[in-house]
Scaffold this motif. Sequence first.
Motif, short mmCIF file in Angstrom:
data_model
loop_
_atom_site.label_atom_id
_atom_site.label_comp_id
_atom_site.label_asym_id
_atom_site.label_seq_id
_atom_site.Cartn_x
_atom_site.Cartn_y
_atom_site.Cartn_z
N LYS A 43 12.10 3.47 51.79
CA LYS A 43 13.19 4.37 51.37
C LYS A 43 13.04 5.71 52.07
O LYS A 43 14.00 6.29 52.56
CB LYS A 43 13.17 4.56 49.84
N SER A 156 7.81 -9.87 37.81
CA SER A 156 7.08 -10.44 38.94
C SER A 156 6.90 -9.44 40.08
O SER A 156 6.23 -9.74 41.06
CB SER A 156 7.84 -11.67 39.47
N GLY A 158 5.96 -5.59 42.04
CA GLY A 158 4.73 -4.82 42.20
C GLY A 158 4.36 -4.07 40.93
O GLY A 158 3.23 -4.16 40.44
N VAL A 159 5.29 -3.32 40.36
CA VAL A 159 5.02 -2.58 39.13
C VAL A 159 5.00 -3.54 37.93
O VAL A 159 4.10 -3.50 37.10
CB VAL A 159 6.09 -1.47 38.90
N SER A 179 13.13 -14.34 37.74
CA SER A 179 13.97 -15.49 38.09
C SER A 179 13.15 -16.78 37.97
O SER A 179 11.92 -16.74 37.81
CB SER A 179 14.54 -15.34 39.50
N ARG A 181 11.89 -19.05 39.88
CA ARG A 181 10.71 -19.39 40.68
C ARG A 181 9.46 -18.61 40.26
O ARG A 181 8.34 -18.99 40.61
CB ARG A 181 10.98 -19.16 42.17
N TYR A 197 16.37 -14.53 34.12
CA TYR A 197 17.63 -13.78 34.16
C TYR A 197 18.75 -14.52 34.90
O TYR A 197 19.90 -14.08 34.87
CB TYR A 197 17.41 -12.37 34.74
N CYS A 236 11.46 2.91 35.74
CA CYS A 236 10.84 3.55 36.91
C CYS A 236 11.80 3.54 38.10
O CYS A 236 11.45 4.01 39.18
CB CYS A 236 9.50 2.90 37.27
N VAL A 259 10.77 7.31 34.36
CA VAL A 259 9.34 7.35 34.68
C VAL A 259 9.19 7.85 36.11
O VAL A 259 9.76 7.27 37.03
CB VAL A 259 8.70 5.93 34.56
N LEU A 261 6.14 8.86 38.74
CA LEU A 261 4.69 8.74 38.88
C LEU A 261 4.01 10.10 39.01
O LEU A 261 4.43 10.95 39.80
CB LEU A 261 4.37 7.89 40.12
N ARG A 304 12.47 -9.51 46.78
CA ARG A 304 12.00 -10.82 46.31
C ARG A 304 10.48 -10.93 46.24
O ARG A 304 9.96 -11.98 45.88
CB ARG A 304 12.53 -11.95 47.23
N ALA A 305 9.76 -9.88 46.58
CA ALA A 305 8.29 -9.99 46.59
C ALA A 305 7.78 -10.27 45.18
O ALA A 305 8.22 -9.65 44.21
CB ALA A 305 7.68 -8.70 47.13
N1 LIG Z 1 9.58 6.26 39.53
C1 LIG Z 1 8.48 6.06 40.21
O1 LIG Z 1 7.60 6.92 40.28
C2 LIG Z 1 8.31 4.74 40.88
C3 LIG Z 1 7.04 4.25 41.19
C4 LIG Z 1 6.93 2.96 41.72
C5 LIG Z 1 8.10 2.23 41.98
N2 LIG Z 1 9.30 2.78 41.72
C6 LIG Z 1 10.54 2.02 41.95
O2 LIG Z 1 10.51 0.92 41.06
C7 LIG Z 1 11.18 -0.19 41.65
C8 LIG Z 1 10.28 -1.40 41.52
O3 LIG Z 1 9.16 -1.25 42.39
P1 LIG Z 1 8.29 -2.51 42.74
O4 LIG Z 1 7.24 -2.08 43.67
O5 LIG Z 1 7.93 -3.23 41.48
O6 LIG Z 1 9.39 -3.38 43.51
P2 LIG Z 1 9.28 -4.85 44.05
O7 LIG Z 1 7.89 -5.33 44.01
O8 LIG Z 1 9.97 -4.86 45.37
O9 LIG Z 1 10.19 -5.70 43.03
C9 LIG Z 1 10.52 -6.99 43.42
C10 LIG Z 1 10.64 -7.87 42.19
O10 LIG Z 1 11.79 -7.52 41.43
C11 LIG Z 1 12.27 -8.71 40.83
N3 LIG Z 1 13.68 -8.57 40.48
C12 LIG Z 1 14.69 -8.22 41.29
N4 LIG Z 1 15.86 -8.17 40.59
C13 LIG Z 1 15.53 -8.48 39.30
C14 LIG Z 1 16.28 -8.58 38.09
N5 LIG Z 1 17.60 -8.36 38.06
N6 LIG Z 1 15.64 -8.89 36.95
C15 LIG Z 1 14.31 -9.11 36.96
N7 LIG Z 1 13.54 -9.05 38.09
C16 LIG Z 1 14.15 -8.74 39.24
C17 LIG Z 1 12.05 -9.78 41.88
O11 LIG Z 1 11.89 -11.01 41.27
P3 LIG Z 1 12.94 -12.20 41.58
O12 LIG Z 1 12.76 -12.52 43.03
O13 LIG Z 1 12.47 -13.24 40.64
O14 LIG Z 1 14.30 -11.66 41.27
C18 LIG Z 1 10.76 -9.33 42.56
O15 LIG Z 1 9.62 -10.03 42.08
C19 LIG Z 1 11.48 0.22 43.09
O16 LIG Z 1 12.83 0.55 43.20
C20 LIG Z 1 10.61 1.43 43.33
O17 LIG Z 1 11.18 2.34 44.25
C21 LIG Z 1 9.43 4.00 41.19
#
Ligand SMILES: NC(=O)c1ccc[n+]([C@@H]2O[C@H](COP(=O)([O-])OP(=O)(O)OC[C@H]3O[C@@H](n4cnc5c(N)ncnc54)[C@H](OP(=O)(O)O)[C@@H]3O)[C@@H](O)[C@H]2O)c1
Length: 313
Positions: A43, A156, A158-159, A179, A181, A197, A236, A259, A261, A304-305
């Motif tokens: 981003k 599933s 990262g967070v 999802s 899988r 979902y 978050c 939230v 960080l 999708r990670a």
């Molecule tokens: N505010 C902060 O300080 C902060 C800190 C860290 C991260 N973030 C933000 O938080 C978000 C998540 O970060 P991340 O690292 O966890 O991202 P990520 O790892 O890229 O999240 C991907 C996961 O989201 C799931 N997903 C996507 N759409 C979904 C839905 N509608 N319902 C349920 N699961 C869904 C996917 O599963 P499926 O393939 O099964 O859909 C996949 O496993 C990002 O946008 C990041 O920028 C913010």
Amino acid sequence: MRAMTLDSYGMAPKLTELPVPSPGPGQVLVRVRATSINPIDWKQASGKARPLLGAKFPGFIPGYDLAGELEALGAGVTGLTVGQRVHTRLSGTRGGASAELVVAGLDVLQPMPEGTDFAQAAGLPLAGMTALQGLRDACRLPMTGATQRVLIIGASGGVGHLAVQLARAAGASVVGVCSTRNVDLVRRLGATDVVDYTKSAPYAGQAPFDVIYDCVGSSPSDFLGLLTPKGRFASCLPGPAVFAHAALNLVRARKVLPVLLDANAADLGVLDALVAKGKLEVVIDSRFPLTGLAAAWARSSSGRAAGKVIVDV
Ligand SMILES: NC(=O)c1ccc[n+]([C@@H]2O[C@H](COP(=O)([O-])OP(=O)(O)OC[C@H]3O[C@@H](n4cnc5c(N)ncnc54)[C@H](OP(=O)(O)O)[C@@H]3O)[C@@H](O)[C@H]2O)c1
């Protein structure tokens, strides 16, 4: 030393030879073995997060999470030794992790937990602290003896995959949203129940929840009806609706919270202790070499990670 750098927003990161940086007083030089990708990385590089998250050009080195070995200690650094394995989320918003040698402060640095490898240690800091602070600070989930019912949306990711485990380790009953899988993965991480979902009426019979932690940018109004009267919804990935609700919270009960960080060594230490006890595991989605940073970003930005995307340095 080699680093991946950008000279403008939107360009693909390129391999660049740079002078070895030297640590100032109170800093250390880390020989990086692995970094992990977080959505903030791509981003920030895209320029779409300006002006909150600008980048300094030319020669911007993206990335925040890293694990490696201490190469040199700056003046005044005590309690650490050259060769020691450490991990950190580099502080501030200047990036810097995608390089062979990185200067880091001590404010977010910890020795790697026993029994982890560099990939797992690199995957923990940013996502783990976001998971911890969302549950503990925003949602006020007690980190031991919790009896609450917790919903993790994005269980599933990262967070989310770390939030599932933290809530479970706290004692809560956890429902993870993912999802089809990823259902088996989320159950293995400790979710008592899983909501797929992709199915129709996925939440039927699941409510109420004391805590809903959204990691995918859901609209709070879709979930407030699933909360107990004193329940909390935190996100978050807070959009305008979360901030609007949060502003209303100032005059009503505090129910909806963004939230953001606050990276710090104490919270990284809390996570490390749980990893060392076998209560927290970093799931690796995929691995790329340093020169494959653009491909690692593509995997992360696909949304999708499952777990963390790792770059081996
Ligand atoms: N505010 C902060 O300080 C902060 C800190 C860290 C991260 N973030 C933000 O938080 C978000 C998540 O970060 P991340 O690292 O966890 O991202 P990520 O790892 O890229 O999240 C991907 C996961 O989201 C799931 N997903 C996507 N759409 C979904 C839905 N509608 N319902 C349920 N699961 C869904 C996917 O599963 P499926 O393939 O099964 O859909 C996949 O496993 C990002 O946008 C990041 O920028 C913010």
